[in-house]
Every structure is written in structure tokens, then in C-alpha cells.
Design a protein around this motif. Structure first.
Motif, PDB file in Angstrom:
ATOM      1  N   ARG A  25      -7.494   2.022  70.507  1.00 36.13           N
ATOM      2  CA  ARG A  25      -8.018   0.654  70.482  1.00 36.13           C
ATOM      3  C   ARG A  25      -9.368   0.660  69.772  1.00 36.13           C
ATOM      4  NH1 ARG A  25      -8.850  -2.056  76.235  1.00 36.13           N
ATOM      5  NH2 ARG A  25      -6.626  -2.502  75.968  1.00 36.13           N
ATOM      6  N   THR A  26      -9.580  -0.337  68.948  1.00 32.30           N
ATOM      7  CA  THR A  26     -10.845  -0.426  68.211  1.00 32.30           C
ATOM      8  C   THR A  26     -11.585  -1.710  68.558  1.00 32.30           C
ATOM      9  OG1 THR A  26     -10.005   0.906  66.375  1.00 32.30           O
ATOM     10  CG2 THR A  26     -11.881  -0.533  65.894  1.00 32.30           C
ATOM     11  N   GLU A  27     -12.893  -1.573  68.722  1.00 32.46           N
ATOM     12  CA  GLU A  27     -13.773  -2.731  68.888  1.00 32.46           C
ATOM     13  C   GLU A  27     -14.655  -2.837  67.654  1.00 32.46           C
ATOM     14  OE1 GLU A  27     -16.283  -2.439  72.313  1.00 32.46           O
ATOM     15  OE2 GLU A  27     -17.366  -4.302  71.847  1.00 32.46           O
ATOM     16  N   VAL A  28     -14.783  -4.052  67.142  1.00 35.07           N
ATOM     17  CA  VAL A  28     -15.671  -4.272  65.999  1.00 35.07           C
ATOM     18  C   VAL A  28     -17.098  -4.381  66.532  1.00 35.07           C
ATOM     19  CG1 VAL A  28     -16.236  -5.798  64.085  1.00 35.07           C
ATOM     20  CG2 VAL A  28     -13.829  -5.432  64.741  1.00 35.07           C
ATOM     21  N   ILE A  29     -17.984  -3.517  66.018  1.00 39.21           N
ATOM     22  CA  ILE A  29     -19.356  -3.433  66.541  1.00 39.21           C
ATOM     23  C   ILE A  29     -20.342  -4.205  65.676  1.00 39.21           C
ATOM     24  CG2 ILE A  29     -21.233  -1.817  67.119  1.00 39.21           C
ATOM     25  CD1 ILE A  29     -18.869  -1.451  68.937  1.00 39.21           C
ATOM     26  N   ASP A  30     -20.130  -4.135  64.351  1.00 33.05           N
ATOM     27  CA  ASP A  30     -21.130  -4.735  63.466  1.00 33.05           C
ATOM     28  C   ASP A  30     -20.539  -4.840  62.079  1.00 33.05           C
ATOM     29  OD1 ASP A  30     -23.567  -5.769  62.672  1.00 33.05           O
ATOM     30  OD2 ASP A  30     -24.676  -3.866  62.814  1.00 33.05           O
ATOM     31  N   TYR A  87     -13.129  -9.911  60.314  1.00 34.52           N
ATOM     32  CA  TYR A  87     -13.353  -9.238  61.605  1.00 34.52           C
ATOM     33  C   TYR A  87     -14.639  -9.766  62.221  1.00 34.52           C
ATOM     34  CZ  TYR A  87      -9.647  -6.062  60.198  1.00 34.52           C
ATOM     35  OH  TYR A  87      -8.437  -5.540  59.806  1.00 34.52           O
ATOM     36  N   THR A  88     -14.581 -10.111  63.480  1.00 37.14           N
ATOM     37  CA  THR A  88     -15.766 -10.635  64.161  1.00 37.14           C
ATOM     38  C   THR A  88     -16.264  -9.606  65.166  1.00 37.14           C
ATOM     39  OG1 THR A  88     -14.332 -11.713  65.762  1.00 37.14           O
ATOM     40  CG2 THR A  88     -15.100 -13.044  63.919  1.00 37.14           C
ATOM     41  N   VAL A  89     -17.562  -9.553  65.326  1.00 33.90           N
ATOM     42  CA  VAL A  89     -18.157  -8.594  66.252  1.00 33.90           C
ATOM     43  C   VAL A  89     -17.625  -8.847  67.658  1.00 33.90           C
ATOM     44  CG1 VAL A  89     -20.328  -7.858  67.315  1.00 33.90           C
ATOM     45  CG2 VAL A  89     -20.200  -8.240  64.839  1.00 33.90           C
ATOM     46  N   GLY A  90     -17.214  -7.809  68.300  1.00 35.84           N
ATOM     47  CA  GLY A  90     -16.653  -7.922  69.647  1.00 35.84           C
ATOM     48  C   GLY A  90     -15.128  -7.999  69.652  1.00 35.84           C
ATOM     49  N   ALA A 150     -19.483  -3.265  54.730  1.00 33.13           N
ATOM     50  CA  ALA A 150     -19.339  -2.180  55.702  1.00 33.13           C
ATOM     51  C   ALA A 150     -19.032  -2.759  57.076  1.00 33.13           C
ATOM     52  CB  ALA A 150     -20.598  -1.336  55.755  1.00 33.13           C
ATOM     53  N   LEU A 151     -18.141  -2.088  57.790  1.00 31.00           N
ATOM     54  CA  LEU A 151     -17.751  -2.526  59.124  1.00 31.00           C
ATOM     55  C   LEU A 151     -18.010  -1.363  60.071  1.00 31.00           C
ATOM     56  CD1 LEU A 151     -16.378  -5.165  60.194  1.00 31.00           C
ATOM     57  CD2 LEU A 151     -14.213  -3.929  60.094  1.00 31.00           C
ATOM     58  N   ARG A 152     -18.745  -1.665  61.158  1.00 34.60           N
ATOM     59  CA  ARG A 152     -18.985  -0.614  62.156  1.00 34.60           C
ATOM     60  C   ARG A 152     -17.968  -0.784  63.277  1.00 34.60           C
ATOM     61  NH1 ARG A 152     -24.422   0.451  65.832  1.00 34.60           N
ATOM     62  NH2 ARG A 152     -23.415   2.000  67.182  1.00 34.60           N
ATOM     63  N   LEU A 153     -17.299   0.295  63.589  1.00 38.52           N
ATOM     64  CA  LEU A 153     -16.157   0.254  64.501  1.00 38.52           C
ATOM     65  C   LEU A 153     -16.343   1.285  65.603  1.00 38.52           C
ATOM     66  CD1 LEU A 153     -13.460   0.286  61.681  1.00 38.52           C
ATOM     67  CD2 LEU A 153     -14.089  -1.711  63.071  1.00 38.52           C
ATOM     68  N   ARG A 154     -15.810   0.953  66.768  1.00 40.80           N
ATOM     69  CA  ARG A 154     -15.732   1.931  67.850  1.00 40.80           C
ATOM     70  C   ARG A 154     -14.258   2.089  68.186  1.00 40.80           C
ATOM     71  NH1 ARG A 154     -17.111   0.986  74.241  1.00 40.80           N
ATOM     72  NH2 ARG A 154     -16.923   3.172  74.882  1.00 40.80           N
ATOM     73  N   LEU A 210     -15.251   7.201  69.396  1.00 38.42           N
ATOM     74  CA  LEU A 210     -15.775   7.420  68.048  1.00 38.42           C
ATOM     75  C   LEU A 210     -16.386   6.136  67.491  1.00 38.42           C
ATOM     76  CD1 LEU A 210     -15.649   9.846  65.947  1.00 38.42           C
ATOM     77  CD2 LEU A 210     -13.831   8.527  64.850  1.00 38.42           C
ATOM     78  N   ASP A 211     -17.612   6.237  67.031  1.00 37.35           N
ATOM     79  CA  ASP A 211     -18.366   5.097  66.483  1.00 37.35           C
ATOM     80  C   ASP A 211     -18.647   5.430  65.019  1.00 37.35           C
ATOM     81  OD1 ASP A 211     -20.539   3.472  65.679  1.00 37.35           O
ATOM     82  OD2 ASP A 211     -21.307   3.330  67.725  1.00 37.35           O
ATOM     83  N   TYR A 212     -18.215   4.568  64.087  1.00 41.61           N
ATOM     84  CA  TYR A 212     -18.306   4.927  62.662  1.00 41.61           C
ATOM     85  C   TYR A 212     -18.378   3.681  61.791  1.00 41.61           C
ATOM     86  CZ  TYR A 212     -13.246   4.069  63.058  1.00 41.61           C
ATOM     87  OH  TYR A 212     -12.026   3.505  63.324  1.00 41.61           O
ATOM     88  N   TRP A 213     -18.808   3.884  60.569  1.00 40.28           N
ATOM     89  CA  TRP A 213     -18.851   2.825  59.554  1.00 40.28           C
ATOM     90  C   TRP A 213     -17.740   3.062  58.534  1.00 40.28           C
ATOM     91  CZ3 TRP A 213     -21.965  -1.393  59.524  1.00 40.28           C
ATOM     92  CH2 TRP A 213     -23.191  -1.363  60.207  1.00 40.28           C
ATOM     93  N   CYS A 214     -17.020   1.983  58.248  1.00 38.53           N
ATOM     94  CA  CYS A 214     -15.995   2.036  57.192  1.00 38.53           C
ATOM     95  C   CYS A 214     -16.357   1.094  56.057  1.00 38.53           C
ATOM     96  CB  CYS A 214     -14.638   1.608  57.743  1.00 38.53           C
ATOM     97  SG  CYS A 214     -13.762   2.938  58.542  1.00 38.53           S
ATOM     98  N   LEU A 215     -15.796   1.358  54.900  1.00 34.79           N
ATOM     99  CA  LEU A 215     -15.960   0.472  53.750  1.00 34.79           C
ATOM    100  C   LEU A 215     -14.676  -0.343  53.564  1.00 34.79           C
ATOM    101  CD1 LEU A 215     -18.184   0.021  51.575  1.00 34.79           C
ATOM    102  CD2 LEU A 215     -16.789   1.407  50.056  1.00 34.79           C
ATOM    103  N   MET A 216     -14.838  -1.678  53.460  1.00 30.06           N
ATOM    104  CA  MET A 216     -13.686  -2.576  53.313  1.00 30.06           C
ATOM    105  C   MET A 216     -13.937  -3.534  52.156  1.00 30.06           C
ATOM    106  SD  MET A 216     -12.599  -3.849  57.096  1.00 30.06           S
ATOM    107  CE  MET A 216     -10.927  -4.260  56.611  1.00 30.06           C
ATOM    108  N   PRO A 217     -12.875  -4.087  51.613  1.00 35.27           N
ATOM    109  CA  PRO A 217     -13.069  -5.164  50.624  1.00 35.27           C
ATOM    110  C   PRO A 217     -13.611  -6.416  51.330  1.00 35.27           C
ATOM    111  CG  PRO A 217     -10.752  -4.944  51.174  1.00 35.27           C
ATOM    112  CD  PRO A 217     -11.451  -3.799  51.854  1.00 35.27           C
TER     113      PRO A 217
END
Lengths: 344, 344, 344
Positions: free
Chosen positions: B293-298, B203-206, B309-313, B336-343
């Protein structure tokens, strides 16, 4: 007994099929699980901590949360429907319901009923039967008994009237005959768990409590509930079963809604010991909004350590429009008189 | 604190009842079971295997599937409603929600809140309170903390304005402060179980992901959900609580719907570590169709073995009609802006 | 295979993506619990005691109630939807479904499918794929296999037609190939638990049973069910997915309704051994009222002690209006041919 059949499918019994003294052993045994509680909870939102929290139940002397008392009631009741009320016109009343022992998750309930009264109506087309129903667990220990009377169709108007036996029912379970749930102990009852500090002695006879909460009824919710209880009466599911094409809401659904509403104002009334009487005054339908009010009728000592019994009359009625009185003859849906156990 | 009462039934608190530093201990403790998951599942259809499969959870280092993170969030939130938001006008926002440890089925949750801010609005009729809420298990171990602010009515407009304390809240939980769920290990994460091969580095930011799924909202579903959480706010249940006679859908229902939609495109984002912010931009009602729809933030490193960790909106909005933009000001329902845990 | 994507979200496969011999391993593994049964029960009200009572299941030789056979079927089926039928136009049929072993609560199901046939339609825009799907538990033991064929869109009409392989499917599972559920023993079968005394020998070939029960369908109920099964086909949830703005009811929902209706008249047909064929003749929508009729097709010996097999054809159709025939071409919704196990 001669069950009406459509091929091998049963259509239920009629007045002529019953006789005083008859015993009906009801199908289908049912193991009650935490899953049933979760479904019950999503339909009613009941918040009595004895039923929502294992640690709280342990602080009250039990090993774990028992099965919600009304879930037991409806499951036992549901078992009787196929034998007693598929051809019922009206569920006229309950009396002397005693919740004899807490049911544990994993227990399996079954039920039988004894016909204790019968009377044909003067119209010659219908009559009333009285039954005493007992719910039992897998070890044949009774967990609940109650009396109920139902108006039911005759199969054949030309048959001569049946015998008439009208049984005595008590207007209320006497305080000294209330069940004593084994193991229960309210001496260290934590009112922080309920959010209300009122104990049995804080309620005075004649006191009124308006329970604030209201809910607008939906068809799906009462059908989901009614199926949990294995209640198959078609009038609850099929819009063609009534001329107005509305599904009649199962009366037990109204009892559970009313009991959940009382969590606001009677949060410490943890457990129902007995139902003295219950009447479904008007039929209820989806789209109606209901609310509840309780009157304190009596209190009594009780052998449970730290506890006392409170006799309550909870009414559930239609609300919503300006000036409507939910508890007048036109809007009252449920009138329930029962004993609860509270910390003292 | 002076709770408004109808007889002994509570009507909730008003702005004047709160003061900075106050601690509210919320009723009702609640044992969470697999039954609750089953009900949650039938309402949302969430398909993250950490929450659906015990063997998968064991392959990730746990003994069994933990309780779904949003089920924990809503249950903790629900406990606060009776004390904080029965008289709320709007749920303004969340911040700094940290999911501190996986909750096990059989655990019993309770919650308390500390008032950390208060401000009267210039209209003199309403104000805002900020609270920090903590959810705990039966051993008093915190499992979740979050901050929330709510617009609430004054009881009496003529009272002088209250003190003003506006607390600082972080725009996002810093990556280095993210919780580290004990025992979790994604080194042998089986992407075959999720059906998607994308790992955190893919996943790339943006990057934007349209989650494809849509659902048309019903009243029964959000009421069933809201009752699981013991959330009693009348506006969700009673059509008479709003002038338009529509039941307002509980905002947490929208969060769970959005999260379930992300199973398509973010199937490996197994667990929410933190919610940075959440806003219910417009009210939602039955009959509306929603999509997400989700945007990858960080992204960020994380101490969990094999994980990042992936920050998602994630935004949820109304769709359906030709040319509608679900994410414009008129149609956006949840941001909603949140952090998820991914492999990784 | 080339999945259509919206960013990283999948939109499912098209005809060109499939080839005979291909194996698809489906996401998401799913641990089945008593909570799932409770949800299943509140939607269907199924009353077969093998699935409702642990003591009854023990009297039939099992350790506890197994997972309801159709819950297994729908969960396995649901896993395939994301890979097989997101772009399906119609679910054309099932054949040779064998319920190989009782599934226990706590077991975790997953599934894979093998493509066994493919054929492009003459219109050049659609085609049919045949698959054989296997559901397995956590020890990789198969619990269910079935064949299914689906009409599916081509991605690109201009592509040349694909290869044509039309597999043979049996019109019915031969009696001698019926699964033998391990441990089951009907020698002490208690018909008191079902409320009907009819055993396998009491049914004659050609006999018809009208199951009496009717239910009016709601959207919420079929959506709750469909989400249990992790079936994400949008047409069941989104009113914008069809021009008539109606949610199509998942065909499996109709199978479970039909099976629950048969509890009246076939109460002792405890367990489905095989589904010979199943057709969803017309689409079903909320507001329609359905009822069911069963024809006895055949009986056969079976190695289970005390048991015999009964082959049944159950049809579910629309009813309600005067003079309507639920089973004519316009109103028939489901035509299901299957083998059940009954006490003899």
C-alpha cells in the motif's frame, strides 16, 4: 549404434552400443551469451572479477570478460548426456580436463567424444565406458578436452561380454602441460578487485582453507542450472526416476557451488586451467546444507606473465547438524582436484 | 582492520574493527548487462517501461533503457556486505539515498564506504555503525550514494567501549536537492505505454493506493536475487544460520517486490530519485504472502522537462488470513519513503 | 470502459466492460534480449538449434537466432492479461495463431486486441469474450496474431444480458495460409545439429511419439516464467487466490514445457508456424509430474526452400503413479494442435 526409441524419441544408448575408437558428434550447438552468465550468477553467486568485470578482464590482457570456465565445462558436458549418460548408473570420474582457451561471449560451442575404453562388470548387467570429450567453438578450435568414465547399463544381459580396453589416465595434468590462456597477463593484477591480498606464493602446500559459506540446496536451483547446460538426464527432473522420489542433483551443480564458495579464501584463484580429477562421492539432494574446504596440493611456475599455478583439492560436504564432519565418507559429496591460475 | 579468518577465508569484521573516518573500498567490480535485467525481471516482474523498452526510453530522452534503479541499488549494497554486515544482527535503516545518474548496460559498478558514526550499545555486546556508501561506474563517476546503519557484534565483550559519534541524517532528501538524471525529458511521455493515465498532479497528498497484487514468497526466488547482488550473508542461504531453521529474506528483495507491486496504481512513477528512509520492520520468510500500500506524502517541482517529483511511502506487509492487517506492527515488513519522477 | 480500482490501482475489467468491435491497446512495451532467452532456457531447456545457435540460424538463411517463437507468444499474451483476464475464470481456448515473422533480439514488442465476440452464460454471473490479439514490433509490423476466448465474471448479476456475437474460428489454419518466415531456407539443414535424422517425410499421419522426458513441476519455476511475460494474474502467485491454497500454473508454461519435451523425437521441427487450437484441459499444480505425447496429424507443402509443414497434436499430461494414463480426461493438462516447419 542402435538407440532405444519410443516411437522416434531416443532413450539413449547402452553398453553394447559403444566400441573403442568410435566418435560421437553431439547435438546441439549453443551460442553462449551474457544472459547465460546472468543466470549462472544468480544460481551460484560466483565473484571472480575476471568473470564479473570487463574492465578487470582488460587489466588482465583480455578484450572483455571471457565465459566463466565452469559454464563452458557444463555446456560441453551437457551436450554429451543424450549420447553417453541417459542410461548411466553413475558418473564415475573425470581426468585430464584442460581449459585450452578463453571462450568469448557470442561464441558457439559444440562437442564430440571418442570412446577410449570399455569394460564389462562381472555382474554382466553393467559396464564402464571411458570417453575423451572435446568442446569446440564455431571455428572448430578446441576450447576444452577432458576424459570421463561412466557406469552404464547393458541392454541385454545375455549378450556376451564386450572387449575390454582400460585406458591410462594421468592422476594429474603435469604442471608443464597446463594450458596457457592466450593473452592473459597478471602483472598488474588489482587485488582490490577481489578483496583478498593473497597471491600464489602466500599459499603453502598442505594449508587448509575453510570457506565459511554454506547453502541449503533447493530443487529448483539445480534444475534451472541443469537446463542451461542442456543436460536432459531425467533423474535430475522427475521425482519418479528414483525409488526415494528425490531428484538427484547434477554433479556439475556441486562443482560450481564449490568453486563459488572458494571466492572466500581463494579470491585470487581467477581461472581454472585444468581439472585433475573429480568424484561425486555421495548423491546430493534438496534440503541438504553444504560447505567447502580446500587443501593446497602444489604450486608451479606458469608462462602467463605475472602468474603462477596452484593445485588445489576442494571438497564439498554436508553440514548443519551438531558434530557432523562434512568431509567424512558419509557426508562428502564432491572431491575435486584442479589447477588454478593466480597472480604471483 | 582485523578480519576474522578461517584459514585465509574471511569471516567479516566486528565493531572494534571500525573507526569514524575509515574508508572501505569494496570488492568485486561488476559489469551490469541485459542478462541481469532479464533475471531481475523474472524474479520481480517490474513493468516500468523506462526499464523494459528501449524505444520508450528514447522517447524520454535517453539512448536506451538505463539499468533498473533498484538493480543498481542492490548491486552497490551487495558489494558492502562482505565488509560491513557479515556479522550484522540487524540492518537498521537507510537514509539520503540519491540516484545520481542513470547507469547504462555495459557499465561496471564498484563501491566504497566511509564510516560516519559508531556507538556501542549499553549491553556491551553489540553496537551500531553508520556508513555513507558510494557506488561508482568505471569512469569513477558516482551513480548512487546512501547512508545506512547496522547493528553489529563486538568481537570481545571485555574490550572497553569505542568512541561514540552519532551522525545527523536528514529525515528526507529535500525536494531542491533531488538528483536530476541527465538527459531525461518527460514532455512527450506516452501513458499508453504504462496503461495508466495518472500524472503527478493527479495524486493528492494523503491519498492511499492499494496495489492489489499479492505474492507468496519462496526461498529460491530470494536466493537467486541475493546472489545477483553478490550479497553473501549466510543467513539468507543456510537454514542452520538461525535457530528457527528459516532463511531470512534479504531486505532488498522486499524493496524490489514492493516497487514492482506499485506498477499497479503508480505505473507512471518511472524512476526513483531518492530513498528518504527504509526500515525492515519484521523479518520475512518463505511461505508468507505479501501485498503493498502506498500513501502519497508530498509533491514537488523538478527540473526535468515535463516532470514532477512525488514523495511516496510504500509499505509491504503480510496478508492472507482473514482479518489480518498487513500494515500493523506484527505484519509490516517494509516501510519505505522515497521520491519518484513522474510526468506532469 | 470502467476498470475496477482500489484507489488508483486497477482490478481489471468485467464482462459488462466489453463490446464487440472495441480495440484495447495493451501496456507495456518490452524489448526482448538474449537475457530473456537465457532465462527461458533455464526454465524449459528447449534445444531447437535455430534458437540456440547463431551459426545454425545463419545456415538457415537468417542473420542470427530469432527470438524463440513461444517467448514471443507468451510476451504478447502477457501484455493482454491486465486488460482481458484479471477477472477471468478460465482461459477457454486459442485458435488461428499465426507467427508472421521472426522477431530479432533487440526488437520491442507491444500488442493490441480487438473484441470479436461476446456471450453471456445462462447462469447470469459469467460470460465469454472472444478477442483477436496482434503482437507488433517497434516498426508496427505484426509478428503474431491469434484468437482467444476467455470466461469472465460479470460485475453485476442484475445487469441485463449483453449482446451475443459468437465469431467463427477455423478448426485449423489451412496449410495454404501458413505464414512464410522471411529469409528462412532449410536446403542445407544440418541434422547433426539436432541429433535426429528424421525429416518431414519420415513422419506418417497417425504416428505417435512418446517424448520420454518427464519433469516434476515447481512453483518457483512457473512464477519466474510468468513474470518474464509480465503476466500478473494473481492466481499464479498468491496461494490465497484459490480455496485449495495452490498456485495455478500459467497455461503458457505448460505449452513451453510440452514444446521442449518434443525436442526428443521431433528435434527437426524447428519453428512453430501456427497454433490451430489449444486447450488447458485440467489445472496444473506444483508437485505434479508431466510428460508429453505427439500425434502426427497432417503434412503439407510449404514455400520455404527445403522445407515442409507438419501438423502435430501434442498432449501434456500427469504421470508418475503406476497405471496412470497421462492422456485421459482426469490427467490431461494441455491439448495443443499446431503446424511446425521442418526440413524435407
Amino acid at each position: 549404434m542402435t538407440r532405444e526409441v519410443a516411437g522416434k524419441a531416443g532413450r539413449g544408448y547402452f553398453l553394447e552400443d559403444f566400441a573403442v575408437g568410435q566418435i560421437l558428434s553431439h547435438a546441439v550447438p549453443r551460442t553462449v551469451t551474457r544472459g547465460d552468465l546472468a543466470v549462472y550468477n544468480c544460481i551460484y553467486g560466483d565473484r571472480h572479477p575476471l568473470y564479473t568485470s570487463d574492465p578487470f578482464a582488460r587489466s588482465c590482457g583480455l578484450n572483455a570478460s571471457p565465459v566463466h570456465d565452469l559454464l563452458v565445462f557444463h555446456i560441453v558436458f551437457g551436450k554429451t548426456v543424450g549420447d553417453l549418460s541417459l542410461n548411466a548408473i553413475a558418473n564415475l570420474g573425470y581426468a585430464e580436463a584442460r581449459f585450452l582457451k578463453p571462450v568469448n561471449y557470442g561464441d558457439t560451442l559444440h562437442a564430440h567424444s571418442k570412446v577410449i575404453g570399455i569394460k564389462e562388470n562381472s555382474n554382466g548387467r553393467t559396464g564402464i565406458i571411458w570417453v575423451e570429450t572435446t568442446g569446440l567453438d564455431q571455428s572448430e578450435t578446441p576450447v576444452l578436452t577432458y576424459k570421463r568414465w561412466v557406469m552404464i547399463r547393458k541392454r541385454n544381459e545375455k549378450e556376451p561380454p564386450c572387449e575390454t580396453v582400460v585406458p591410462a589416465t594421468l592422476p594429474a595434468v603435469p604442471a608443464e602441460d597446463l594450458p596457457v590462456p592466450r593473452g592473459l597477463d597478471f602483472r598488474v593484477f588489482d587485488t582490490g578487485a577481489t578483496g583478498e591480498t593473497y597471491r600464489v606464493g602466500d599459499y603453502t602446500v598442505g594449508e587448509m582453507i575453510d570457506h565459511v559459506d554454506c547453502t541449503t540446496l533447493t530443487d529448483t536451483e539445480h534444475m534451472l542450472a541443469t537446463r542451461i547446460y542442456h543436460n536432459t538426464a531425467r533423474v535430475h527432473f522427475d521425482i519418479n526416476a528414483r525409488p526415494d522420489r528425490q531428484r538427484l542433483i547434477y554433479g556439475g551443480h556441486m562443482i560450481s557451488l564449490a568453486r563459488a564458495f572458494t571466492c572466500n579464501g581463494l579470491a585470487n584463484a581467477q581461472i581454472i586451467l585444468a581439472i585433475n580429477s573429480g568424484t561425486h562421492v555421495n548423491p546430493a539432494f534438496a534440503g541438504e546444507t553444504v560447505t567447502a574446504r580446500t587443501e593446497v596440493i602444489d604450486h608451479a611456475d606458469h608462462p602467463t606473465p605475472g602468474a603462477g599455478a596452484l593445485r588445489l583439492r576442494t571438497r564439498l560436504g554436508r553440514t548443519g547438524d551438531d558434530g557432523i564432519d562434512p568431509y567424512d565418507d558419509a557426508n562428502l559429496l564432491l572431491d575435486l582436484d584442479y589447477w588454478c591460475l593466480m597472480p604471483r
